[in-house]
Design an enzyme around this catalytic site. Structure first.
Site, PDB file in Angstrom:
ATOM      1  N   GLU B 281       0.830  -1.200   0.000  1.00 48.48           N
ATOM      2  CA  GLU B 281       0.000   0.000   0.000  1.00 48.48           C
ATOM      3  C   GLU B 281       0.871   1.260   0.000  1.00 48.48           C
ATOM      4  O   GLU B 281       0.555   2.251  -0.650  1.00 48.48           O
ATOM      5  CB  GLU B 281      -0.927  -0.017   1.221  1.00 48.48           C
ATOM      6  CG  GLU B 281      -2.146   0.856   1.069  1.00 48.48           C
ATOM      7  CD  GLU B 281      -3.231   0.477   2.076  1.00 48.48           C
ATOM      8  OE1 GLU B 281      -3.844  -0.600   1.903  1.00 48.48           O
ATOM      9  OE2 GLU B 281      -3.452   1.228   3.034  1.00 48.48           O
ATOM     10  N   GLU B 284       2.123   1.616  -3.432  1.00 43.88           N
ATOM     11  CA  GLU B 284       1.014   2.072  -4.275  1.00 43.88           C
ATOM     12  C   GLU B 284       0.786   3.571  -4.072  1.00 43.88           C
ATOM     13  O   GLU B 284       0.579   4.321  -5.036  1.00 43.88           O
ATOM     14  CB  GLU B 284      -0.263   1.286  -3.923  1.00 43.88           C
ATOM     15  CG  GLU B 284      -1.459   1.650  -4.802  1.00 43.88           C
ATOM     16  CD  GLU B 284      -2.758   0.981  -4.337  1.00 43.88           C
ATOM     17  OE1 GLU B 284      -2.751   0.230  -3.338  1.00 43.88           O
ATOM     18  OE2 GLU B 284      -3.801   1.234  -4.991  1.00 43.88           O
ATOM     19  N   CYS B 301      -8.549  -2.107   4.128  1.00 47.27           N
ATOM     20  CA  CYS B 301      -8.423  -3.237   5.061  1.00 47.27           C
ATOM     21  C   CYS B 301      -9.758  -3.695   5.627  1.00 47.27           C
ATOM     22  O   CYS B 301      -9.881  -4.818   6.082  1.00 47.27           O
ATOM     23  CB  CYS B 301      -7.550  -2.855   6.252  1.00 47.27           C
ATOM     24  SG  CYS B 301      -5.937  -2.297   5.788  1.00 47.27           S
ATOM     25  N   SER B 321      -7.484   1.734  -2.397  1.00 45.76           N
ATOM     26  CA  SER B 321      -6.253   1.001  -2.633  1.00 45.76           C
ATOM     27  C   SER B 321      -6.619  -0.374  -3.199  1.00 45.76           C
ATOM     28  O   SER B 321      -7.579  -0.996  -2.751  1.00 45.76           O
ATOM     29  CB  SER B 321      -5.495   0.825  -1.318  1.00 45.76           C
ATOM     30  OG  SER B 321      -4.561  -0.219  -1.452  1.00 45.76           O
ATOM     31  N   LYS B 360     -15.419 -10.042   8.162  1.00 45.24           N
ATOM     32  CA  LYS B 360     -14.392 -10.901   7.560  1.00 45.24           C
ATOM     33  C   LYS B 360     -15.001 -12.223   7.089  1.00 45.24           C
ATOM     34  O   LYS B 360     -14.483 -12.867   6.192  1.00 45.24           O
ATOM     35  CB  LYS B 360     -13.265 -11.164   8.563  1.00 45.24           C
ATOM     36  CG  LYS B 360     -12.432  -9.921   8.886  1.00 45.24           C
ATOM     37  CD  LYS B 360     -11.462  -9.567   7.772  1.00 45.24           C
ATOM     38  CE  LYS B 360     -10.766  -8.237   8.026  1.00 45.24           C
ATOM     39  NZ  LYS B 360     -10.003  -7.767   6.847  1.00 45.24           N
ATOM     40  N   GLU B 363     -15.994 -11.315   3.821  1.00 39.41           N
ATOM     41  CA  GLU B 363     -14.858 -11.075   2.931  1.00 39.41           C
ATOM     42  C   GLU B 363     -14.256 -12.370   2.396  1.00 39.41           C
ATOM     43  O   GLU B 363     -13.840 -12.425   1.229  1.00 39.41           O
ATOM     44  CB  GLU B 363     -13.780 -10.266   3.671  1.00 39.41           C
ATOM     45  CG  GLU B 363     -12.675  -9.772   2.758  1.00 39.41           C
ATOM     46  CD  GLU B 363     -11.559  -9.049   3.512  1.00 39.41           C
ATOM     47  OE1 GLU B 363     -11.185  -7.954   3.103  1.00 39.41           O
ATOM     48  OE2 GLU B 363     -11.053  -9.587   4.522  1.00 39.41           O
ATOM     49  N   GLU B 368     -13.839 -12.499  -6.295  1.00 37.13           N
ATOM     50  CA  GLU B 368     -12.801 -11.869  -7.112  1.00 37.13           C
ATOM     51  C   GLU B 368     -11.430 -11.956  -6.441  1.00 37.13           C
ATOM     52  O   GLU B 368     -10.427 -11.597  -7.033  1.00 37.13           O
ATOM     53  CB  GLU B 368     -13.174 -10.418  -7.447  1.00 37.13           C
ATOM     54  CG  GLU B 368     -13.103  -9.418  -6.315  1.00 37.13           C
ATOM     55  CD  GLU B 368     -14.252  -9.531  -5.330  1.00 37.13           C
ATOM     56  OE1 GLU B 368     -15.191 -10.316  -5.574  1.00 37.13           O
ATOM     57  OE2 GLU B 368     -14.200  -8.833  -4.305  1.00 37.13           O
ATOM     58  N   CYS B 510     -10.555  -1.618  14.522  1.00 36.90           N
ATOM     59  CA  CYS B 510     -10.791  -3.058  14.736  1.00 36.90           C
ATOM     60  C   CYS B 510     -10.892  -3.434  16.213  1.00 36.90           C
ATOM     61  O   CYS B 510     -11.546  -4.427  16.548  1.00 36.90           O
ATOM     62  CB  CYS B 510      -9.673  -3.865  14.100  1.00 36.90           C
ATOM     63  SG  CYS B 510      -9.409  -3.442  12.380  1.00 36.90           S
TER      64      CYS B 510
END
Lengths: 164, 587
Positions: B281, B284, B301, B321, B360, B363, B368, B510
């Protein structure tokens, strides 16, 4: 509650939706806007299907859950259109003591809809109403403007079949 | 000067700031008034009537949680009238509550059960009407059982006002009232972002995470499977709470031992992948600063945040990102690098992650993110709470466990990774590496305290500017979706000045995720839970010798042996992803 998703296909026209957008514009940003918008939307469409409530939620920038919460709370709102044949079963005192509850049940069972609902083909809708002034004929129901009296659950089925 | 008000509570003179509620004034004078629907700053509606008190001269009992104090007021919190009223209210609530306490995951923290105990309820005098389970379990992350719902609306206001997602509400009227989505659609059909904040706000067991521990046990007991686990930063700062340890205890060592004793073949740390995330990141971001890609760049994230962005800002996805989240990077490295290094077929590996998060669970099935070898990076994601249950059911006495160390290959991390668990942590970690890249390690600052959340709740939007060679970099940190929304609206309007933005779906980051150990509304009100948990992470960061992601020796090794360079070809294939605009409504 029968409020949920209607089984009838949405038939709102672009003109109706445009009308609704103008209503939303009128009330947007005002506190408590959802209530008058829902009322006027019901006047435009005759009922408040999910498609209409989504337009209202997006237009007023409110969660759909909030719009639906209001629409499902107030008895003045309906999420089902009225059928080609509007059945009203009288729940006035006289009809009630003469067994109106069994009449409602018979209609519900025969058409597989609940009070406030509509058959998927849009043919029959069912509502319960207060005294229609035909207590001498109790229990009574109306289908559109036709009055049927001295009903029994068996008679109800016969009458409904005559509309097919 | 704050204006003060004098009143008497149970004949004791009390002076409190004007505008205080009776509830607050009473607490400050040492009297705890019971509450149920009240959740400070979230749900203050005086609906449940458990907190009623007598006010001299008032026509009826008043709700202490919303009733403001006034000069000369005389309040009585413990009269027979008050006690009878509260008791009756509670009995009526209980009459319609499916009392499945023996099998309820919430029993240890249930506020309703605590009230019944406090009030000495031995039997409920009224039989309710509907005691059947009313379970909605269509989503990957959450189970709702309305037969345990007390209609307090804490979940509704959390979803609507704190997260501004608003997918649930009270539907219908009177006895039919129930909490659910519009048109009683299933949760999987609406734009729920899976953050799980509603679970943390629920006083009873009406809301809970989907329990995936059976899947983990099955994998652990399958001799053909090689089961690898990784733990998120925020888990170690909260897991101890489930075993009676003080909030803010860092239990990393015991957690590692517990995982090993549960039977995982390798115990790794998702912190390692957090360092890897920073390498990707950070690189990037430097590329974007040089004009390759859109600014501002926003962190990716938090899966709840990503889902919200896809649903509500589908036209702004180029700002996200492209880095997968640390969880997904972790799984991706286990099923490629680790599998290759150990000579194990990735299809025989089961990757389990321990997360502070219920999103999560959503996720892990994002298609993809599937790897070129056909595997999904992570197979099962469980929450801190589920891990605590596994440890308990395995009979491990957590406080007796010796401290263990993570397995090295994907288990070594730096202080930069540890702080990922608190709001501002990803930003600070990224800045440590970005600044070091541009200024050199000796000249670059180590700590970026401006982006940390310091106030109680840690849910402010924080902004900072840093001088880097060639330009000033403006950064912004936000947590909680209502804050994210403000920033995204600025971006859409073209008025956003920031270069780099960190967004976490849960207020405070988190450490306050929807999968963390639960606390009552009273604890949430009077204990700085988020601050204490974040403190545990910042303390660990300070105690570490390596505090910048690019110093992580195992990450360096990973690039040397396998990935090549950050944002290189292999990274793009394995560690980056793309986003898809999604519809808000199913229609």
């Amino acid at each position: 509650m029968p409020n949920c998703k209607t089984l009838v296909n949405y038939t709102g026209t672009p003109q109706q939706e445009e009308q609704l957008r103008q209503v939303i514009e009128k009330y947007k940003g005002q506190p408590g806007a959802a209530m008058p918008v829902l009322q006027e939307a019901q006047e435009i469409f005759g009922y408040l299907p999910e498609e209409v409530q989504v337009i209202i939620a997006n237009g007023l920038d409110l969660p759909l859950s909030e719009i639906y919460g209001i629409a499902s709370f107030y008895a003045q709102f309906t999420m089902n259109p009225k059928g080609q044949y509007r059945i009203s079963v009288c729940l006035g005192t006289a009809c009630y003591v003469k067994g109106a509850a069994a009449i409602v049940e018979a209609v519900e069972k025969h058409l597989n809809i609940r009070n406030g609902g509509i058959t998927p083909d849009g043919k029959f809708s069912l509502d319960c109403c207060r005294c229609i002034g035909a207590c001498g004929l109790a229990p009574v129901m109306m289908i559109n403007d036709e009055v049927y009296g001295k009903l029994t659950p068996e008679k109800v089925v016969e009458i409904l079949n005559s509309y097919n | 000067m704050e204006k003060l008000v004098n009143l008497k509570i149970n004949n004791i003179p009390v002076t409190v700031p004007e505008g205080s509620t009776i509830l607050k004034a009473a607490h400050d004078s040492g009297i705890k008034i019971p509450t149920l629907c009240y959740l400070r700053d979230v749900n203050e509606i005086g609906a449940c009537r458990i907190c009623v008190v007598e006010v001299k001269g008032a026509r009826s009992l008043v709700a202490a949680c919303v009733y403001p104090v006034s000069e000369g007021m005389e309040v009585f919190t413990n009269t027979p009238k008050v006690r009878n009223s509260r008791r009756l209210t509670l009995e009526l609530i209980l009459s319609n509550h499916r009392m499945a306490c023996l099998t309820c995951p919430r029993s240890k923290h249930c506020e309703l059960l605590a009230l019944a105990d406090e009030f000495g309820i031995e039997a409920v005098r009224y039989a309710g009407d509907d005691m059947q389970p009313r379970i909605e379990n269509t989503s990957l992350h959450l189970i709702r059982d309305n037969s345990k719902c007390v209609l307090c609306r804490r979940c509704v206001t959390t979803c609507r006002n704190i997260q501004e997602v608003g997918v649930i509400g009270p539907n219908d009227r009177g006895f039919d009232t129930h909490i659910s989505c519009a048109f009683d659609r299933d949760l999987c059909e609406v734009d729920c972002i899976s953050c799980g904040q509603c679970i943390n706000s629920c006083p009873t067991g009406a809301l809970a995470e989907q329990d995936d521990t059976d899947k983990v046990w099955a994998a652990l007991n399958d001799p053909k499977k090689h089961v690898v686990v990784g733990t998120a930063p925020a888990v170690r700062a909260a897991l101890g709470e489930s075993f009676g340890m003080p909030i803010g205890t860092n239990v990393e060592g015991q957690m590692v031992t517990a995982l090993r004793r549960l039977g995982f073949d390798k115990v790794f740390d998702v912190d390692h992948a957090a360092d890897l995330t920073i390498m990707e990141e950070g690189t990037e971001f430097l590329h974007r600063l040089q004009g390759e890609g859109s600014l501002p760049m926003i962190t990716s994230c938090s899966p709840g945040w990503i889902r919200y962005c896809e649903q509500h800002y589908g036209d702004q996805l180029d700002h996200l990102s492209t880095c997968k989240s640390p969880q997904q990077m972790f799984g991706s490295m286990v099923k490629t690098y680790y599998a290759q290094k150990c000579g194990i077929d990735p299809k025989d590996i089961v990757v389990v992650t321990i997360m502070p998060c219920v999103a999560k669970k959503y996720e892990v099935q994002r298609q993809e993110q599937r790897l070129p070898n056909g595997c999904m990076p992570v197979d099962i994601s469980i929450t801190t709470r589920e891990l605590a249950r596994m440890i308990t059911s395995a009979g491990l006495l957590f406080d007796y466990l010796p401290k263990g160390r993570f397995d090295e290959l994907l288990g070594i991390s730096t202080g930069a990774a540890v702080i990922f668990g608190a709001t501002g942590g990803v930003m600070e970690a990224a800045l440590r590496t970005v600044a070091a890249t541009l200024l050199g390690d000796e000249n670059a600052p180590l700590e970026f305290k401006d982006v940390r959340g310091t106030e109680k709740g840690m849910d402010s939007i924080r902004v900072a500017e840093y001088e880097l060679p060639g330009r000033t970099v403006k950064v912004c940190v936000a947590s909680g979706i209502s804050n994210a929304k403000k920033i995204m609206d600025d971006i859409r309007a073209g008025t956003c000045e920031y270069d780099f933005i960190e967004i976490m779906a849960c207020p405070g980051g988190c450490i306050n995720g929807g999968g963390q150990p639960l606390h009552t509304s009273y604890e949430q009100d009077y204990i700085d839970i988020r601050g204490l948990r974040a403190g545990a992470l910042y303390n660990q960061d300070e105690s570490m010798s390596l505090r910048k992601s690019h110093h992580n020796p195992m990450v360096k090794k990973l690039y040397e042996e396998f990935l090549g360079e950050p944002c290189g070809h292999k990274s793009h294939e394995l560690l980056h992803t793309h986003y898809i605009p999604r519809k808000k409504h199913i229609l």
